[in-house]
Design an enzyme around this catalytic site. Structure first.
Site, PDB file in Angstrom:
ATOM      1  N   GLY A  77       6.545  -3.331   2.675  1.00  0.00           N
ATOM      2  CA  GLY A  77       7.638  -4.210   2.271  1.00  0.00           C
ATOM      3  C   GLY A  77       8.104  -5.154   3.365  1.00  0.00           C
ATOM      4  O   GLY A  77       9.264  -5.558   3.381  1.00  0.00           O
TER       5      GLY A  77
ATOM      6  N   LYS B 129      -7.908  -8.744  -1.241  1.00  0.00           N
ATOM      7  CA  LYS B 129      -7.155  -7.493  -1.036  1.00  0.00           C
ATOM      8  C   LYS B 129      -7.991  -6.374  -1.633  1.00  0.00           C
ATOM      9  O   LYS B 129      -7.993  -6.173  -2.851  1.00  0.00           O
ATOM     10  CB  LYS B 129      -5.781  -7.556  -1.692  1.00  0.00           C
ATOM     11  CG  LYS B 129      -5.057  -6.199  -1.578  1.00  0.00           C
ATOM     12  CD  LYS B 129      -3.571  -6.340  -1.484  1.00  0.00           C
ATOM     13  CE  LYS B 129      -2.935  -4.957  -1.317  1.00  0.00           C
ATOM     14  NZ  LYS B 129      -1.634  -5.009  -0.665  1.00  0.00           N
TER      15      LYS B 129
ATOM     16  N   GLY C  12       0.239  -1.579   3.315  1.00  0.00           N
ATOM     17  CA  GLY C  12       1.164  -0.970   4.270  1.00  0.00           C
ATOM     18  C   GLY C  12       0.776  -1.262   5.712  1.00  0.00           C
ATOM     19  O   GLY C  12       0.352  -2.369   6.034  1.00  0.00           O
TER      20      GLY C  12
END
Length: 215
Positions: free
Chosen positions: A12, A32, A110
């Site tokens: 985030g 990705k 992450g």
């Protein structure tokens, strides 16, 4: 040209917006390989919606997992195991088909020590791909510690780090993170309530020269 891997100091922190800005700045291709959670859309679709240039090729995910959790847990829920060798095989294929001088931006999941399976982490994927790394740090209380821990792991593993892209605003310590980590600041994305093509294009123009100089 080495692929460029976008990783963050945590979850985030704005990796996807940073990846869109870097992709736009370099008119690069985007990939990705591991997406965990897609109820709110995928990062791949987000990048597709945010870039303006017509040169970028966006490649599909290798693993698209439903549960918004650590990839190894999301994969376990679907009775599969994420295989770094399979990701590398896909990378070899897309690198062969699209090697026309366009850099490849790879977005991780992450931070560096996010597990992909029972024994391998995001950092192992970076090493396997022999990628250059751009670190995304979001400014918040505690982010100096998280940023410097991330930098320490990069150094301990001899990763090829191009620099930092900072995101959001909280006090003024980006130059200190740059100094203490030894990694250059590429740019700073301002806090924004609306993230759209215009913002991404504007920020891409601001970091374009610095980015090219570091790469």
């Amino acid at each position: 040209m080495k692929p460029i891997f976008i990783t963050g100091i945590g979850t985030g922190v704005g990796k996807t917006v940073a990846a869109a800005i870097i992709t736009e700045a370099l008119q690069a291709n985007y990939w990705k390989p591991v997406q965990a959670g897609f109820d709110d859309g995928t990062d791949t679709l987000t990048v597709k919606e945010l870039i303006s240039n017509t040169q970028t090729v966006i490649f599909p995910e290798v693993y698209k997992l439903q549960l918004p959790a650590s990839p190894h847990i999301a994969a376990r829920e679907e009775n599969i195991t994420i295989d770094i060798a399979a990701i590398y095989q896909s990378y070899s294929q897309l690198a062969t088909h699209h090697s026309h001088h366009s850099p490849l931006i790879i977005e991780g999941a992450g931070g560096l020590l996010v597990p992909l399976n029972e024994s391998e982490f995001i950092i192992d994927l970076i090493k396997k791909l022999d990628a250059r790394v751009i670190l995304v740090s979001r400014n918040y209380l505690g982010s100096i510690n998280h940023s410097l821990l991330t930098a320490a792991v990069c150094k301990a593993n001899n990763l090829d780090v191009a620099g930092w892209l900072f995101n959001d605003q909280y006090l003024h310590y980006e130059s200190e993170i740059e100094k203490w980590s030894g990694y250059k600041k590429i740019g700073a994305i301002p806090a924004a309530t609306i993230i759209n093509k215009a913002l991404v294009r504007e920020q891409a123009m601001l970091i374009k020269d610095q980015l090219k100089a570091l790469l």
